[in-house]
Design a protein around this motif. Structure first.
Motif, PDB file in Angstrom:
ATOM      1  N   ARG A 160       0.838  -1.196   0.000  1.00 55.81           N
ATOM      2  CA  ARG A 160       0.000   0.000   0.000  1.00 55.81           C
ATOM      3  C   ARG A 160       0.871   1.243   0.000  1.00 55.81           C
ATOM      4  NH1 ARG A 160      -2.799  -3.787   3.168  1.00 55.81           N
ATOM      5  NH2 ARG A 160      -4.902  -4.183   2.344  1.00 55.81           N
ATOM      6  N   GLY A 161       0.281   2.347  -0.475  1.00 53.28           N
ATOM      7  CA  GLY A 161       1.057   3.573  -0.603  1.00 53.28           C
ATOM      8  C   GLY A 161       0.306   4.783  -0.097  1.00 53.28           C
ATOM      9  N   MET A 162       1.049   5.876   0.037  1.00 59.44           N
ATOM     10  CA  MET A 162       0.496   7.115   0.555  1.00 59.44           C
ATOM     11  C   MET A 162       1.123   8.280  -0.189  1.00 59.44           C
ATOM     12  SD  MET A 162       0.932   8.540   4.468  1.00 59.44           S
ATOM     13  CE  MET A 162       0.314   6.994   5.140  1.00 59.44           C
ATOM     14  N   ILE A 163       0.312   9.293  -0.506  1.00 56.03           N
ATOM     15  CA  ILE A 163       0.831  10.511  -1.121  1.00 56.03           C
ATOM     16  C   ILE A 163       0.285  11.706  -0.350  1.00 56.03           C
ATOM     17  CG2 ILE A 163      -0.990  10.405  -2.892  1.00 56.03           C
ATOM     18  CD1 ILE A 163       1.034  11.991  -4.699  1.00 56.03           C
ATOM     19  N   LEU A 164       1.173  12.595   0.053  1.00 58.10           N
ATOM     20  CA  LEU A 164       0.808  13.777   0.821  1.00 58.10           C
ATOM     21  C   LEU A 164       0.999  15.016  -0.037  1.00 58.10           C
ATOM     22  CD1 LEU A 164       2.538  12.968   4.244  1.00 58.10           C
ATOM     23  CD2 LEU A 164       0.246  12.336   3.469  1.00 58.10           C
ATOM     24  N   VAL A 165       0.065  15.952   0.093  1.00 57.14           N
ATOM     25  CA  VAL A 165       0.147  17.239  -0.594  1.00 57.14           C
ATOM     26  C   VAL A 165       0.087  18.338   0.458  1.00 57.14           C
ATOM     27  CG1 VAL A 165      -0.817  16.417  -2.765  1.00 57.14           C
ATOM     28  CG2 VAL A 165      -2.345  17.257  -0.976  1.00 57.14           C
ATOM     29  N   PRO A 166       0.662  19.513   0.190  1.00 53.33           N
ATOM     30  CA  PRO A 166       0.766  20.528   1.249  1.00 53.33           C
ATOM     31  C   PRO A 166      -0.517  21.285   1.548  1.00 53.33           C
ATOM     32  CG  PRO A 166       1.785  21.322  -0.772  1.00 53.33           C
ATOM     33  CD  PRO A 166       1.401  19.900  -1.026  1.00 53.33           C
ATOM     34  N   ILE A 221       5.814   6.049   0.510  1.00 53.36           N
ATOM     35  CA  ILE A 221       5.211   7.322   0.887  1.00 53.36           C
ATOM     36  C   ILE A 221       5.797   8.394  -0.026  1.00 53.36           C
ATOM     37  CG2 ILE A 221       4.900   9.062   2.679  1.00 53.36           C
ATOM     38  CD1 ILE A 221       5.134   6.917   4.762  1.00 53.36           C
ATOM     39  N   ILE A 222       4.929   9.239  -0.569  1.00 51.00           N
ATOM     40  CA  ILE A 222       5.355  10.329  -1.464  1.00 51.00           C
ATOM     41  C   ILE A 222       4.948  11.653  -0.837  1.00 51.00           C
ATOM     42  CG2 ILE A 222       5.088  11.366  -3.750  1.00 51.00           C
ATOM     43  CD1 ILE A 222       4.401   8.537  -4.796  1.00 51.00           C
ATOM     44  N   LEU A 223       5.891  12.569  -0.702  1.00 47.18           N
ATOM     45  CA  LEU A 223       5.611  13.940  -0.270  1.00 47.18           C
ATOM     46  C   LEU A 223       5.776  14.851  -1.473  1.00 47.18           C
ATOM     47  CD1 LEU A 223       6.023  12.837   2.726  1.00 47.18           C
ATOM     48  CD2 LEU A 223       6.870  15.131   3.217  1.00 47.18           C
ATOM     49  N   ASP A 224       4.652  15.348  -1.991  1.00 50.22           N
ATOM     50  CA  ASP A 224       4.712  16.291  -3.103  1.00 50.22           C
ATOM     51  C   ASP A 224       4.965  17.691  -2.554  1.00 50.22           C
ATOM     52  OD1 ASP A 224       4.599  17.056  -5.776  1.00 50.22           O
ATOM     53  OD2 ASP A 224       2.473  17.557  -5.640  1.00 50.22           O
ATOM     54  N   VAL A 255       9.651   9.097  -1.192  1.00 50.98           N
ATOM     55  CA  VAL A 255       9.950   9.929  -2.357  1.00 50.98           C
ATOM     56  C   VAL A 255       9.591  11.376  -2.020  1.00 50.98           C
ATOM     57  CG1 VAL A 255       9.479  10.358  -4.796  1.00 50.98           C
ATOM     58  CG2 VAL A 255       9.489   8.016  -3.930  1.00 50.98           C
ATOM     59  N   LEU A 256      10.573  12.264  -2.088  1.00 53.47           N
ATOM     60  CA  LEU A 256      10.371  13.684  -1.838  1.00 53.47           C
ATOM     61  C   LEU A 256      10.399  14.406  -3.177  1.00 53.47           C
ATOM     62  CD1 LEU A 256      12.843  14.063   1.170  1.00 53.47           C
ATOM     63  CD2 LEU A 256      10.394  13.577   1.264  1.00 53.47           C
ATOM     64  N   GLY A 257       9.265  14.969  -3.569  1.00 51.45           N
ATOM     65  CA  GLY A 257       9.190  15.635  -4.870  1.00 51.45           C
ATOM     66  C   GLY A 257       9.098  17.131  -4.732  1.00 51.45           C
ATOM     67  N   SER A 258       9.831  17.867  -5.565  1.00 46.59           N
ATOM     68  CA  SER A 258       9.781  19.325  -5.518  1.00 46.59           C
ATOM     69  C   SER A 258      10.516  19.917  -6.708  1.00 46.59           C
ATOM     70  CB  SER A 258      10.409  19.828  -4.220  1.00 46.59           C
ATOM     71  OG  SER A 258      10.428  21.240  -4.189  1.00 46.59           O
ATOM     72  N   ALA A 259      10.064  21.114  -7.100  1.00 48.20           N
ATOM     73  CA  ALA A 259      10.810  21.903  -8.087  1.00 48.20           C
ATOM     74  C   ALA A 259      11.801  22.824  -7.394  1.00 48.20           C
ATOM     75  CB  ALA A 259       9.834  22.720  -8.938  1.00 48.20           C
ATOM     76  N   THR A 260      11.571  23.058  -6.093  1.00 51.26           N
ATOM     77  CA  THR A 260      12.478  23.888  -5.277  1.00 51.26           C
ATOM     78  C   THR A 260      12.696  23.188  -3.954  1.00 51.26           C
ATOM     79  OG1 THR A 260      10.543  25.121  -4.480  1.00 51.26           O
ATOM     80  CG2 THR A 260      11.767  26.062  -6.335  1.00 51.26           C
ATOM     81  N   PRO A 261      13.521  22.156  -3.915  1.00 46.11           N
ATOM     82  CA  PRO A 261      13.676  21.342  -2.699  1.00 46.11           C
ATOM     83  C   PRO A 261      14.161  22.171  -1.515  1.00 46.11           C
ATOM     84  CG  PRO A 261      14.763  20.312  -4.590  1.00 46.11           C
ATOM     85  CD  PRO A 261      14.399  21.690  -5.001  1.00 46.11           C
ATOM     86  N   SER A 262      13.849  21.685  -0.327  1.00 41.88           N
ATOM     87  CA  SER A 262      14.321  22.334   0.892  1.00 41.88           C
ATOM     88  C   SER A 262      15.841  22.204   0.996  1.00 41.88           C
ATOM     89  CB  SER A 262      13.663  21.701   2.117  1.00 41.88           C
ATOM     90  OG  SER A 262      14.034  20.335   2.229  1.00 41.88           O
TER      91      SER A 262
END
Length: 507
Positions: free
Chosen positions: A329-335, A399-402, A435-442
């Protein structure tokens, strides 16, 4: 020495200074009901005020002197599993909160209880009014009589002062009053009644046919049930005109059976026929790299650094489809909550009703029912905002953090957790991929990727080779030299005027 059954409990009334698991005896009448993960009512402190607590462990202990006993079990089954209890212990150590606060954040608000202590006279009114040994006791007894002989301790505190609870407990010791705790949950399970034919069609019609004219509603209800077999009681009453009393009389006659059926208050996503997701070369390379890491069966973290419009969401969907295909199972988080409807539409197309949405914008009953579906294993993918990271997903694969750089992943209320840190812990415990996804990573994620702690994957171009927006830098020093002392440069003014002339919008 006979060993006693003892529960270690995280108590809600324990402040941070005295926060620890407290031992409570398990009475014989509750022996089969107290187990890890259930909530209980326990006496706490010198005044033995009733408090809510979570059972962490249950064991045998020879020490029983001085231990108070569990007074009531609030849950029929565990609401927290071993993995979640372990997560709560980690949250307490990581974010310096009480153990109860850490445990409570794992559950939806609809599952919380409101504990009330009800004080009731044990003697008649006249005896009570003359039984007060001092002014404080007399005042409490008079207030109790004024409220009809029974009221909440909180009401007595408001009427007689902060010491009213202690006085009431002294009166209980003398047998003048009784104090009992009641628990009321914020959201109850929604259930409806289903009516089913209990006998054969021939037998049912034979029973109601002779009284067809004198009891037409009974006849119509049975006739409809003979056609469809079973129906909700509300539907049966609506279509036949029968009343609930009519259905109960049919049940009493043995012609039908009535059973309670749970109804989930959750919006079902519309599933549409969509074609397979086609990935570009860059997207496919990132996907293949992450699948290779998944094949290793170890926890790992990857930074998916992709420019705006590079199609990171397509990669997310393909990854989660593969996770589900492998039985995980998977999870995706959005801000932001604003992003969840459009994401839910895309994920609903791919996963149907096997994906749920969790965020604070849902009604309390909806969040509770969604949580129940996750806990029962009826869901493959969880989509939501920060708090969705606590969804009780078993057999976690990814787990994916968009937009992982967003500050909204940091909670402002105790425990002040960061969803990224919680996701790391969960992935480490279950050997899943983060998975950490971003166009401007921290800065933190970029640094870890440069050190090689995180795997770094880059999507340099936009999907379908669409060009990036053109950026124009206006030097305001040149504007001042040209006689423009305002805050809007000449190029910006021209573009704004052009947009206004064409009816377009600007930010």
């Amino acid at each position: 020495m006979e060993l006693a059954s003892v529960a270690r409990v995280a108590v809600s009334a324990a402040t941070y200074a005295i926060d620890k698991p407290y031992d409570y005896l398990i009475p014989e009448k509750l022996a089969g009901k107290v187990h890890p993960g259930v909530r209980v009512a326990v006496p706490f402190g010198k005044g033995n005020r009733t408090s809510e607590g979570f059972v962490l462990t249950v064991g045998q202990d020879g020490k029983r002197e001085g231990l108070k006993a569990v007074t009531e079990v609030l849950d029929d089954e565990s609401v927290l599993g071993p993995q979640q209890i372990k997560l709560a212990l980690w949250l307490r150590e990581r974010y310096f909160c009480t153990l109860y606060t850490a445990v409570k954040v794992l559950l939806p608000a609809g599952l919380w209880y409101r504990l009330r202590e009800i004080c009731t006279l044990s003697v008649d009114r006249e005896t009570a009014l003359v039984s007060g040994a001092n002014d404080r006791e007399s005042r409490v007894l008079e207030a109790l009589c004024a409220h009809g002989g029974s009221t909440e301790l909180e009401t007595l505190r408001l009427a007689c002062g902060s010491g009213a609870a202690g006085v009431a407990r002294e009166l209980q010791r003398r047998g003048l009053v009784t104090i009992r705790a009641t628990a009321q949950r914020k959201v109850a399970d929604k259930k409806v009644k289903r009516v089913t034919l209990a006998v054969s069609v021939e037998e049912a019609m034979a029973a109601v046919e002779p009284r067809r004219k004198s009891a037409p509603m009974r006849y119509e209800a049975i006739r409809l049930l003979c056609t469809i077999g079973s129906a909700l009681s509300s539907d049966l009453c609506y279509f036949t005109g029968a009343s609930p009393q009519t259905l109960r009389s049919l049940e009493k006659s043995g012609l039908v059976t009535m059973t309670a059926e749970e109804v989930l208050r959750v919006p079902r996503p519309e599933s549409r026929e969509t074609g397979p997701i086609l990935l570009s070369e860059e997207q496919q390379a990132a996907y293949d790299s992450l699948i290779t890491r998944m094949d290793q069966g170890q926890a790992a973290c990857a930074l998916l650094y992709g420019v705006t419009g590079s199609g990171k969401t397509s990669v997310y969907i393909r990854l989660l489809q593969e996770v589900v295909r492998r039985g995980k199972r998977g999870m995706i988080l959005v801000p932001e909550i604003a992003l969840t409807p459009q994401m839910m539409a895309r994920f609903g197309d791919c996963f149907g009703d096997r994906v749920v949405m969790l965020h604070s914008g849902l009604r309390m009953s909806e969040r509770y029912d969604q949580w129940k579906r996750v806990r029962r294993g009826e869901v493959d993918v969880v989509l939501g905002t920060r708090s969705a990271v606590f969804a009780p997903l078993e057999n976690l694969g990814m787990i994916i953090l968009d937009e992982e750089h967003e500050s909204s992943y940091q909670s402002e209320n105790p425990p002040r957790y960061h969803a990224r840190d919680v996701a790391k812990f969960l992935c480490a415990q279950q050997n899943a991929i983060l998975v950490l996804g971003s166009a401007t990573p921290s800065v933190e994620s970029t640094f870890q990727a440069q050190r090689g702690v995180y795997q770094k994957l880059i999507l340099r171009s936009r999907y379908n080779r669409q060009p990036l927006p053109r950026v124009v830098i206006a030097d305001m020093r040149e504007e001042v030299r040209a006689g423009n002392a305002g805050t809007i440069s000449a190029p910006l003014r021209r573009e704004l005027e052009k947009n206004l002339a064409s009816g377009e919008q600007s930010i």
